[in-house]
Design an enzyme around this catalytic site. Structure first.
Site, PDB file in Angstrom:
ATOM      1  N   ASP A  20       0.824  -1.198   0.000  1.00 47.42           N
ATOM      2  CA  ASP A  20       0.000   0.000   0.000  1.00 47.42           C
ATOM      3  C   ASP A  20       0.869   1.263   0.000  1.00 47.42           C
ATOM      4  O   ASP A  20       1.929   1.285   0.629  1.00 47.42           O
ATOM      5  CB  ASP A  20      -0.905  -0.006   1.240  1.00 47.42           C
ATOM      6  CG  ASP A  20      -2.024   1.008   1.145  1.00 47.42           C
ATOM      7  OD1 ASP A  20      -2.281   1.517   0.037  1.00 47.42           O
ATOM      8  OD2 ASP A  20      -2.646   1.299   2.179  1.00 47.42           O
ATOM      9  N   ASN A  68     -10.257  -2.760  -6.887  1.00 41.79           N
ATOM     10  CA  ASN A  68      -9.441  -1.785  -7.621  1.00 41.79           C
ATOM     11  C   ASN A  68      -9.968  -1.488  -9.027  1.00 41.79           C
ATOM     12  O   ASN A  68      -9.585  -0.474  -9.635  1.00 41.79           O
ATOM     13  CB  ASN A  68      -7.991  -2.257  -7.722  1.00 41.79           C
ATOM     14  CG  ASN A  68      -7.225  -2.106  -6.421  1.00 41.79           C
ATOM     15  OD1 ASN A  68      -6.244  -2.799  -6.171  1.00 41.79           O
ATOM     16  ND2 ASN A  68      -7.680  -1.206  -5.568  1.00 41.79           N
TER      17      ASN A  68
END
Length: 236
Positions: A20, A68
């Site tokens: 991340d 995503n």
């Protein structure tokens, strides 16, 4: 499968990483978000080699979730393009170190050429006997459990024949041991639908370091913290 009640181990057998912070890393430097994703993909291959050198047998990296796809179309298209470009270098580096590559998730939404290339990579490295690097792409923990359940329902097994060990054989990660250490970079402290079944007894390690900045020193720090912990299961 749940480990024994008490386990003392200095090196985790399976490390999983939520990579991340790519976009934030780029924004902080006045760069396009895609530049962060490019650097992040390069970092993924380096991290696999570093963890393998430290004695970790299985490394799983969360690179693209089912959620995503909701990102801006331009960003998604850019990530897919970068994936195709990074694939060759990463495969070359990992294959040269006898590392097998696996994919966790779905390939159905990828363009046929990229889907075909990923399958080729998996087949090419399947015989490697070193560490196993699994890339979770278009992956979601809940989706994985649902697809495993559907496969079980289509099988000839009766309800009484289904236990944890049997169920695990129907997951994307079949044949891979449960996660010992789960690392999340970027300062967030949540699992984000990643390896919900496999990480049930994992040690969790959160760091503020953004993924593109995650270095060998960060890896050493995470492994040192893991070795310091007393692994306990089945109770408080």
């Amino acid at each position: 499968m749940q480990p024994s009640m008490t386990q003392s181990a200095s090196v985790p057998r399976h490390v999983a990483i939520i990579m991340d912070g790519n976009g934030r890393w780029a924004t902080a430097r006045g760069l396009p978000r895609l530049e962060g994703h490019r650097v992040g993909l390069e970092k993924a291959g380096d991290a696999v080699l570093d963890f393998a050198a430290a004695g970790v047998s299985y490394i799983t990296l969360f690179s693209f979730s089912t959620e995503n796809w909701k990102r801006p179309k331009e960003e998604v298209a850019g990530i897919l393009r970068l994936l195709a470009e990074a694939l060759e270098r990463t495969v070359k580096d990992l294959n040269s170190q006898n590392i097998a590559i696996r994919h966790l998730g779905s390939l159905g939404r990828l363009a046929p050429p990229l889907r075909h290339r990923i399958k080729e990579v998996i087949e090419k490295t399947m015989g490697n006997s070193g560490a196993v690097a699994s890339f979770a792409f278009d992956y979601g923990g809940r989706a994985e459990i649902i697809q495993a359940t559907r496969k079980l329902m289509k099988s000839s097994l009766t309800p009484d024949e289904v236990d944890e060990e049997t169920f695990a054989k129907y997951l994307y990660s079949a044949g891979i041991p449960d996660v010992d250490l789960l690392i999340r970079t970027g300062g967030e402290m949540r699992l984000s639908n990643f390896l919900l079944w496999q990480a049930s007894y994992a040690e969790l390690y959160f760091t503020d370091t953004l993924w593109p900045d995650f270095s060998g020193a960060d890896i050493e720090k995470a492994l040192t913290e893991y070795a310091r912990r007393q692994r306990r299961f089945g109770g408080l």
